[in-house]
Design a protein around this motif. Structure first.
Motif, PDB file in Angstrom:
ATOM      1  N   GLU A 193       0.822  -1.208   0.000  1.00 30.79           N
ATOM      2  CA  GLU A 193       0.000   0.000   0.000  1.00 30.79           C
ATOM      3  C   GLU A 193       0.860   1.263   0.000  1.00 30.79           C
ATOM      4  O   GLU A 193       1.992   1.281   0.483  1.00 30.79           O
ATOM      5  N   ARG A 194       0.292   2.325  -0.539  1.00 30.58           N
ATOM      6  CA  ARG A 194       1.035   3.569  -0.723  1.00 30.58           C
ATOM      7  C   ARG A 194       1.397   4.253   0.594  1.00 30.58           C
ATOM      8  O   ARG A 194       2.326   5.062   0.641  1.00 30.58           O
ATOM      9  N   ASN A 195       0.669   3.923   1.673  1.00 35.96           N
ATOM     10  CA  ASN A 195       0.915   4.589   2.949  1.00 35.96           C
ATOM     11  C   ASN A 195       1.953   3.872   3.819  1.00 35.96           C
ATOM     12  O   ASN A 195       2.211   4.294   4.949  1.00 35.96           O
ATOM     13  N   ILE A 196       2.556   2.796   3.307  1.00 35.80           N
ATOM     14  CA  ILE A 196       3.550   2.075   4.090  1.00 35.80           C
ATOM     15  C   ILE A 196       4.847   2.886   4.142  1.00 35.80           C
ATOM     16  O   ILE A 196       5.402   3.245   3.102  1.00 35.80           O
ATOM     17  N   PRO A 197       5.356   3.178   5.346  1.00 35.12           N
ATOM     18  CA  PRO A 197       6.568   4.001   5.446  1.00 35.12           C
ATOM     19  C   PRO A 197       7.845   3.225   5.133  1.00 35.12           C
ATOM     20  O   PRO A 197       7.876   1.991   5.195  1.00 35.12           O
ATOM     21  N   THR A 198       8.883   3.961   4.809  1.00 36.16           N
ATOM     22  CA  THR A 198      10.192   3.358   4.571  1.00 36.16           C
ATOM     23  C   THR A 198      10.707   2.716   5.854  1.00 36.16           C
ATOM     24  O   THR A 198      10.779   3.372   6.897  1.00 36.16           O
ATOM     25  N   ALA A 199      11.055   1.437   5.785  1.00 38.16           N
ATOM     26  CA  ALA A 199      11.544   0.714   6.973  1.00 38.16           C
ATOM     27  C   ALA A 199      11.972  -0.685   6.553  1.00 38.16           C
ATOM     28  O   ALA A 199      11.844  -1.076   5.386  1.00 38.16           O
ATOM     29  N   THR A 200      12.477  -1.449   7.522  1.00 41.19           N
ATOM     30  CA  THR A 200      12.827  -2.856   7.328  1.00 41.19           C
ATOM     31  C   THR A 200      11.743  -3.700   7.985  1.00 41.19           C
ATOM     32  O   THR A 200      11.321  -3.398   9.111  1.00 41.19           O
ATOM     33  N   TYR A 201      11.299  -4.761   7.314  1.00 41.67           N
ATOM     34  CA  TYR A 201      10.128  -5.505   7.757  1.00 41.67           C
ATOM     35  C   TYR A 201      10.335  -7.023   7.707  1.00 41.67           C
ATOM     36  O   TYR A 201      11.284  -7.530   7.115  1.00 41.67           O
ATOM     37  N   PHE A 202       9.367  -7.719   8.337  1.00 41.52           N
ATOM     38  CA  PHE A 202       9.155  -9.152   8.158  1.00 41.52           C
ATOM     39  C   PHE A 202       7.655  -9.378   8.181  1.00 41.52           C
ATOM     40  O   PHE A 202       6.877  -8.441   8.404  1.00 41.52           O
ATOM     41  N   VAL A 203       7.220 -10.609   7.923  1.00 42.81           N
ATOM     42  CA  VAL A 203       5.789 -10.921   7.902  1.00 42.81           C
ATOM     43  C   VAL A 203       5.473 -11.907   9.016  1.00 42.81           C
ATOM     44  O   VAL A 203       6.223 -12.870   9.252  1.00 42.81           O
ATOM     45  N   ARG A 204       4.360 -11.662   9.700  1.00 39.85           N
ATOM     46  CA  ARG A 204       3.901 -12.558  10.773  1.00 39.85           C
ATOM     47  C   ARG A 204       2.428 -12.893  10.548  1.00 39.85           C
ATOM     48  O   ARG A 204       1.648 -12.044  10.103  1.00 39.85           O
ATOM     49  N   ALA A 205       2.059 -14.122  10.857  1.00 42.86           N
ATOM     50  CA  ALA A 205       0.659 -14.555  10.779  1.00 42.86           C
ATOM     51  C   ALA A 205       0.200 -15.009  12.155  1.00 42.86           C
ATOM     52  O   ALA A 205       0.921 -15.737  12.849  1.00 42.86           O
TER      53      ALA A 205
END
Length: 205
Positions: free
Chosen positions: A124-136
């Motif tokens: 999405e366009r509103n996601i800020p610049t950063a480092t991420y991972f995914v969790r469920a």
């Protein structure tokens, strides 16, 4: 008097039941029963509003049969890595999930299935610049977290990827701004010309 004692006792019992039903879930109490993978490779940088992430998840069959019997829904979230949480209290990790701010962006929420789960999400366009991972998170019938799985390790140091947020002005805004500037200049020149013409006509009279 006996009625009063009964009423007080009933309220205490109901209060205890309410606390039990609505007890705060802690991350440390959850089992990692879900296997989660995501398409970005380690260190890859995606662009918000353009790139996509494909997430897959399934039940870890190494756990006993029936462990997932209470799972009703799965909620997949985009989460900040520790490097992007430093000195940012609004992204702080808390063991109590109702206060945790690690995972602020929902990718998808859908009914639980132990296997063959996949979802492709456009960042999405509103996601800020950063480092991420995914969790469920696996959710129970009360929509409370019952288990989890994630693409990184327990220290949240492996399989991390970056997202580049949208910065600066959009091209359409620049075009609109240029048009308004041109109109303003033309208007100013028009007023200047009319003013000079009126002054000249006044002199001729």
């Amino acid at each position: 008097m006996a009625g009063s004692y009964f009423l007080v006792a009933s309220l205490l019992v109901l209060s205890c039941l309410a606390e039990t039903c609505c007890a705060t879930v802690t991350f440390s109490s959850l089992q990692r029963t879900l296997v989660v993978t995501a398409s970005p490779s380690q260190g890859q940088v995606l662009k918000a509003g353009e790139d996509q992430i494909t997430v897959t998840w399934s039940y870890n069959r190494s756990f006993p049969t029936g462990t997932d019997s209470s799972y009703k829904m799965v909620k997949v979230k985009l989460c900040y890595a520790p490097v992007s949480q430093l000195d940012r209290a609004w992204r702080k990790t808390e063991d109590k999930l109702e206060k945790d701010k690690t995972c602020q962006f929902t990718i998808v929420k859908k009914p639980y299935s132990p296997s063959n789960n996949s979802f492709t999400w456009t960042v999405e366009r509103n996601i800020p610049t950063a480092t991420y991972f995914v969790r469920a998170y696996a959710l129970d019938a009360h929509d409370a977290e019952a288990a989890y799985g994630q693409t990184t390790d327990s220290r949240k140091a492996a399989n991390l990827f970056g997202l580049e947020g949208i910065t600066g002005r959009h091209a359409s805004l620049d075009i609109a701004s240029a048009c308004f500037s041109a109109i303003s200049v033309l208007s100013l020149l028009g007023f200047f010309y009319m003013d000079k013409r009126k002054a000249k006509m006044a002199q001729q009279k």
